[in-house]
Design an enzyme around this catalytic site. Structure first.
Site, PDB file in Angstrom:
ATOM      1  N   SER A 180       0.826  -1.211   0.000  1.00 34.47           N
ATOM      2  CA  SER A 180       0.000   0.000   0.000  1.00 34.47           C
ATOM      3  C   SER A 180       0.860   1.261   0.000  1.00 34.47           C
ATOM      4  CB  SER A 180      -0.907   0.024   1.234  1.00 34.47           C
ATOM      5  OG  SER A 180      -1.621  -1.181   1.343  1.00 34.47           O
TER       6      SER A 180
HETATM    7  N1  SAH Z   1      -0.665  -4.984   3.917  1.00 32.62           N
HETATM    8  C1  SAH Z   1       0.094  -5.274   2.712  1.00 32.62           C
HETATM    9  C2  SAH Z   1      -0.637  -4.917   1.432  1.00 32.62           C
HETATM   10  C3  SAH Z   1      -1.582  -5.958   1.140  1.00 32.62           C
HETATM   11  S1  SAH Z   1      -2.278  -6.097  -0.454  1.00 32.62           S
HETATM   12  C4  SAH Z   1       1.452  -4.650   2.736  1.00 32.62           C
HETATM   13  O1  SAH Z   1       1.762  -3.920   3.681  1.00 32.62           O
HETATM   14  O2  SAH Z   1       2.237  -4.934   1.823  1.00 32.62           O
HETATM   15  C5  SAH Z   1      -3.604  -7.155   0.030  1.00 32.62           C
HETATM   16  C6  SAH Z   1      -3.211  -8.566   0.370  1.00 32.62           C
HETATM   17  O3  SAH Z   1      -4.382  -9.226   0.822  1.00 32.62           O
HETATM   18  C7  SAH Z   1      -2.714  -9.377  -0.831  1.00 32.62           C
HETATM   19  O4  SAH Z   1      -1.450  -9.898  -0.537  1.00 32.62           O
HETATM   20  C8  SAH Z   1      -3.755 -10.483  -0.974  1.00 32.62           C
HETATM   21  O5  SAH Z   1      -3.211 -11.729  -1.394  1.00 32.62           O
HETATM   22  C9  SAH Z   1      -4.313 -10.577   0.435  1.00 32.62           C
HETATM   23  N2  SAH Z   1      -5.644 -11.146   0.578  1.00 32.62           N
HETATM   24  C10 SAH Z   1      -6.726 -11.005  -0.218  1.00 32.62           C
HETATM   25  N3  SAH Z   1      -7.775 -11.695   0.280  1.00 32.62           N
HETATM   26  C11 SAH Z   1      -7.344 -12.283   1.442  1.00 32.62           C
HETATM   27  C12 SAH Z   1      -7.959 -13.115   2.433  1.00 32.62           C
HETATM   28  N4  SAH Z   1      -9.227 -13.494   2.350  1.00 32.62           N
HETATM   29  N5  SAH Z   1      -7.204 -13.509   3.485  1.00 32.62           N
HETATM   30  C13 SAH Z   1      -5.910 -13.154   3.590  1.00 32.62           C
HETATM   31  N6  SAH Z   1      -5.266 -12.367   2.696  1.00 32.62           N
HETATM   32  C14 SAH Z   1      -5.978 -11.932   1.637  1.00 32.62           C
END
Ligand code: SAH
Length: 220
Positions: free
Chosen positions: A64
């Protein structure tokens, strides 16, 4: 680039992208000055690590934008003693920021490759209060509940009530809710059986895919 330059870049990031847009929480600003964001991006993105935008991290996912990490963390209103759940580990950067502030962090990621890489980065940096787990975070993680804070870093179609049930009394859930192109960052505070809902600001996240999120076929 040497260490000093990177520290300078982080201070500039905090001043120009984060404080200038109204984030004031000292603990959040200090954590963002400290955590080496460039170690959470792929090698070919290191030069953009402190830019004012999200960046691709592989597997179709993103780390993000720094400002959004700051806003979400500030919205959790942490003081230092909390048990926090993050859903969507991605690169592990947000988890590191949370680990700098809170007592204990559990972070769930559905993609094993991302979870593995994030766990390694966090271990190399010496974080001992973060657990990275592979699984569908849309259901939360009742094994470690109740949580003082839950942050969802992927966009949900609706508010997953199962997450609110895992909040401690007074606990905060911060989650982007909306369609797959645009969401509203929303904070829910649990007060006994009641809940207070605040809409914070517009945002764009990759989709939360799972039982209480989007179906894979709806977004991929
Ligand atoms: N917080 C992260 C950014 C995350 S992007 C950072 O600091 O880099 C969102 C993430 O959520 C992705 O890696 C995606 O694979 C994950 N995601 C999506 N649906 C999910 C779920 N149901 N449970 C766990 N992770 C999930």
């Amino acid at each position: 680039m040497n260490q000093g330059n990177r520290e300078a870049k982080r201070s500039q990031m905090v001043e120009h992208q984060i404080q200038s847009r109204g984030v004031q929480d000292r603990l959040v600003l200090d954590a963002m000055r400290k955590v080496p964001r460039h170690l959470f991006v792929p090698d070919e993105r290191v030069d953009s690590a402190y830019a004012d935008r999200p960046l691709p991290i592989g597997c179709g996912q993103t780390i993000s934008q720094p400002y959004m990490v700051a806003v979400m963390t500030e919205a959790l209103a942490l003081e230092g003693h909390e048990n926090v759940l993050e859903i969507g580990t991605g690169s592990g950067y947000q988890a590191a920021i949370l680990a700098e502030i809170a007592d204990h962090v559990v972070s769930l990621e559905r993609q094993p490759d991302l979870a593995g890489a994030a766990a390694e980065t966090l271990k190399d940096l010496g974080y001992v209060n973060v657990e990275i787990l592979v699984g569908d975070g849309s259901k939360g993680y009742p094994e470690r509940a109740p949580y003082d804070g839950i942050v969802v870093t992927a966009g949900a179609p609706d508010m997953p009530h199962v997450l609110i049930e895992q909040l401690a009394d007074g606990g905060r859930l911060v989650i982007p809710v909306g369609n797959s192109f645009h969401q509203t960052l929303t904070r829910v505070t649990r007060r006994g059986d009641a809940r207070e809902i605040e809409k914070l600001e517009g945002c764009v996240f990759v989709p939360l895919i799972g039982e209480y999120g989007w179906k894979e076929s709806e977004v991929e």
